[in-house]
Enzyme design. Structure first.
Site, mmCIF file in Angstrom:
data_model
loop_
_atom_site.group_PDB
_atom_site.id
_atom_site.type_symbol
_atom_site.label_atom_id
_atom_site.label_comp_id
_atom_site.label_asym_id
_atom_site.label_seq_id
_atom_site.Cartn_x
_atom_site.Cartn_y
_atom_site.Cartn_z
ATOM 1 N N LYS A 152 -21.053 -4.607 -33.108
ATOM 2 C CA LYS A 152 -21.362 -4.767 -34.534
ATOM 3 C C LYS A 152 -21.152 -3.435 -35.271
ATOM 4 C CE LYS A 152 -22.860 -7.901 -36.438
ATOM 5 N NZ LYS A 152 -22.147 -9.036 -37.113
ATOM 6 N N TYR A 210 -23.703 -5.715 -27.585
ATOM 7 C CA TYR A 210 -23.753 -6.437 -28.863
ATOM 8 C C TYR A 210 -23.792 -5.473 -30.038
ATOM 9 C CZ TYR A 210 -26.006 -8.678 -32.882
ATOM 10 O OH TYR A 210 -26.328 -9.086 -34.156
ATOM 11 N N THR A 263 -26.277 -5.800 -38.722
ATOM 12 C CA THR A 263 -27.630 -5.829 -38.170
ATOM 13 C C THR A 263 -28.237 -4.436 -38.100
ATOM 14 O OG1 THR A 263 -28.770 -6.117 -36.053
ATOM 15 C CG2 THR A 263 -26.422 -5.865 -35.906
ATOM 16 N N ASP A 264 -29.568 -4.372 -38.125
ATOM 17 C CA ASP A 264 -30.234 -3.069 -37.978
ATOM 18 C C ASP A 264 -30.071 -2.519 -36.560
ATOM 19 O OD1 ASP A 264 -31.926 -4.800 -36.627
ATOM 20 O OD2 ASP A 264 -33.762 -4.172 -37.649
ATOM 21 N N GLU A 265 -29.600 -3.377 -35.636
ATOM 22 C CA GLU A 265 -29.450 -2.905 -34.251
ATOM 23 C C GLU A 265 -28.381 -1.812 -34.133
ATOM 24 O OE1 GLU A 265 -29.711 -5.791 -31.105
ATOM 25 O OE2 GLU A 265 -30.664 -7.232 -32.441
HETATM 26 N N1 LIG Z 1 -30.155 -13.519 -35.949
HETATM 27 C C1 LIG Z 1 -30.597 -12.361 -36.452
HETATM 28 O O1 LIG Z 1 -31.799 -12.085 -36.412
HETATM 29 C C2 LIG Z 1 -29.630 -11.404 -37.100
HETATM 30 C C3 LIG Z 1 -30.149 -10.266 -37.750
HETATM 31 C C4 LIG Z 1 -29.250 -9.404 -38.400
HETATM 32 C C5 LIG Z 1 -27.910 -9.692 -38.419
HETATM 33 N N2 LIG Z 1 -27.428 -10.798 -37.779
HETATM 34 C C6 LIG Z 1 -25.979 -11.069 -37.874
HETATM 35 O O2 LIG Z 1 -25.859 -12.243 -38.646
HETATM 36 C C7 LIG Z 1 -24.729 -13.005 -38.217
HETATM 37 C C8 LIG Z 1 -25.158 -14.418 -37.875
HETATM 38 O O3 LIG Z 1 -26.142 -14.375 -36.848
HETATM 39 P P1 LIG Z 1 -26.757 -15.714 -36.264
HETATM 40 O O4 LIG Z 1 -28.054 -15.360 -35.620
HETATM 41 O O5 LIG Z 1 -26.709 -16.772 -37.290
HETATM 42 O O6 LIG Z 1 -25.696 -16.039 -35.118
HETATM 43 P P2 LIG Z 1 -25.386 -17.404 -34.370
HETATM 44 O O7 LIG Z 1 -25.038 -17.020 -32.973
HETATM 45 O O8 LIG Z 1 -26.483 -18.387 -34.592
HETATM 46 O O9 LIG Z 1 -24.096 -17.975 -35.108
HETATM 47 C C9 LIG Z 1 -22.832 -17.428 -34.939
HETATM 48 C C10 LIG Z 1 -21.812 -18.451 -35.414
HETATM 49 O O10 LIG Z 1 -20.519 -17.856 -35.308
HETATM 50 C C11 LIG Z 1 -19.638 -18.803 -34.729
HETATM 51 N N3 LIG Z 1 -18.560 -18.065 -34.041
HETATM 52 C C12 LIG Z 1 -18.668 -17.331 -32.904
HETATM 53 N N4 LIG Z 1 -17.464 -16.820 -32.574
HETATM 54 C C13 LIG Z 1 -16.597 -17.230 -33.537
HETATM 55 C C14 LIG Z 1 -15.205 -17.004 -33.752
HETATM 56 N N5 LIG Z 1 -14.478 -16.272 -32.902
HETATM 57 N N6 LIG Z 1 -14.633 -17.559 -34.846
HETATM 58 C C15 LIG Z 1 -15.364 -18.314 -35.720
HETATM 59 N N7 LIG Z 1 -16.670 -18.574 -35.542
HETATM 60 C C16 LIG Z 1 -17.288 -18.025 -34.463
HETATM 61 C C17 LIG Z 1 -20.491 -19.618 -33.785
HETATM 62 O O11 LIG Z 1 -19.904 -20.881 -33.505
HETATM 63 C C18 LIG Z 1 -21.792 -19.724 -34.573
HETATM 64 O O12 LIG Z 1 -21.782 -20.852 -35.412
HETATM 65 C C19 LIG Z 1 -24.145 -12.249 -37.019
HETATM 66 O O13 LIG Z 1 -23.054 -11.487 -37.467
HETATM 67 C C20 LIG Z 1 -25.281 -11.354 -36.547
HETATM 68 O O14 LIG Z 1 -24.775 -10.183 -35.971
HETATM 69 C C21 LIG Z 1 -28.268 -11.656 -37.125
#
Ligand SMILES: NC(=O)c1ccc[n+]([C@@H]2O[C@H](COP(=O)([O-])OP(=O)(O)OC[C@H]3O[C@@H](n4cnc5c(N)ncnc54)[C@H](O)[C@@H]3O)[C@@H](O)[C@H]2O)c1
Length: 340
Positions: free
Chosen positions: A157, A153, A125-127
């Site tokens: 990451k 968080y 993430t950009d965070e």
């Molecule tokens: N949402 C955003 O805007 C955004 C932006 C940049 C990066 N990201 C990154 O993208 C990825 C996905 O983000 P998201 O928003 O879809 O998250 P989300 O919270 O919607 O989904 C996370 C998934 O991971 C699963 N999970 C959690 N702990 C687990 C474990 N120990 N073992 C297996 N599965 C597990 C959860 O059940 C869930 O299905 C993350 O790594 C996040 O840091 C998100």
């Protein structure tokens, strides 16, 4: 190719699984997810019977389980989306973020080392870059921007990213990392800003907005992110970081007002609430490397993507109403319970 996608029952992972299953019928997509509160198998309904798709329930931080899975499946590629992803939750319970986001990542990396891999990709993430001041619109995050995190968080990451890159440098593991700005689109869990506002506005409920609503986020439509990750995995150089974003900066208040206007709801629903501690002010990505090196360009602007997103929430009320009612947690039991 056999591809393990972790966190495929979450928002971005779920959209990515849809994309991959449809785009590459010759590849096998294994969705590995623990189904925490954020995991929702109802998101996978459209692909659950596809011959090139399989769901496995499990924890990326469970070493014994992960090594057994790798022994059985011998994946060619691992793409790690699984994470604890909600900043507010990281403030109340930082340790679960260390466990999943850091130790889950190192467990996957160790399994990749032991069983061999063509590519390990870390979805970041950009965070990890911290935030930018509101009065310097000329500043953007590049891949060279120092890591400077604000929340538990983003710290977890950033830590995971450093381990991924260290496994390349130390052990020669073929890794890539992508750092994306805020995503929005279908299947977004309704505790996050855009789906929260849509679902509450439709029910004429108050809309909580942190502080003055002037924090700026750089929004990317989720399928543009999915396509970018696919490109990095197939064409990106190992050991490299790629920033993903589409220059769509909006204040939180602008986002909320855009949604209200599209839904024909009054701005009087907005309620300003006490700001989140340490709230990042502005994120903004410079995607030049993705564009020049890999030829990536997002398909959607914020204005086109938000219309598509609102339409999706209007047409898929059952999906988000099941989350709000808690009904979605029963789906795994109903679907797989008797088969276990
Ligand atoms: N949402 C955003 O805007 C955004 C932006 C940049 C990066 N990201 C990154 O993208 C990825 C996905 O983000 P998201 O928003 O879809 O998250 P989300 O919270 O919607 O989904 C996370 C998934 O991971 C699963 N999970 C959690 N702990 C687990 C474990 N120990 N073992 C297996 N599965 C597990 C959860 O059940 C869930 O299905 C993350 O790594 C996040 O840091 C998100």
């Amino acid at each position: 190719m056999k591809i393990i996608v972790t966190g495929g029952a979450g928002f971005i992972g779920g959209n990515f699984v849809h994309y991959m299953v449809n785009q590459y019928p010759e590849d096998m997509i294994i969705n590995l997810d623990l189904l925490t509160y954020a995991g929702n198998l109802e998101t996978l309904k459209p692909v659950e019977n596809a011959p090139n798709y399989k769901f496995v329930k499990g924890d990326i931080a469970d070493r014994e389980f992960i090594f057994k899975l790798f022994e059985e499946e011998k994946p060619d590629v691992v793409i790690n989306f699984a994470a604890e992803s909600h900043v507010d939750r990281s403030i109340t319970d930082p340790e679960s973020f260390v466990r999943t986001n850091v130790m889950g990542t190192t467990t996957l990396l160790d399994a990749c080392r032991k069983y061999g891999i063509k590519r390990y990709h870390q979805v970041s993430t950009d965070e990890v870059y911290g935030d930018l001041p509101l009065d310097r619109p000329d500043l953007f995050f590049t891949e060279e921007t120092p890591l400077h995190t604000s929340s538990p968080y983003s710290s977890s990451k950033a830590s995971a990213d450093l381990f991924v890159l260290a496994y390349h440098r130390t052990y020669g593991l073929p890794v890539t990392v992508s750092r994306c700005s805020n995503n929005y689109g279908p299947y977004h869990f309704p505790e996050k800003l855009i789906p929260l506002i849509i679902s509450r506005a439709l029910n004429d409920e108050e809309l909580p907005v942190y502080g003055k609503g002037d924090n700026v986020r750089d929004w990317l439509y989720v399928t543009d992110h999915c396509k970018a990750i696919d490109l990095v995995v197939r064409k990106g150089r190992v050991g490299e970081v790629y920033n993903i974003g589409g220059h769509n900066e909006r204040t939180n208040l602008e986002v909320v007002k855009t949604i209200l206007k599209a839904l024909g709801k009054p701005e009087s629903l907005i309620k300003f609430v006490t700001d989140r501690p340490g709230h990042d002010r502005r994120y903004a990505i410079d995607p030049t490397k993705m564009e020049t090196e890999l030829g990536w360009k997002p398909e959607y602007t914020f204005d086109t993507g938000i219309v598509k997103t609102i339409e999706w929430y209007l047409n898929n009320k059952e999906w988000w109403e099941h989350i709000i009612s808690g009904e979605y947690t029963k789906y795994f039991e109903n679907m797989y319970g008797e088969r276990l």
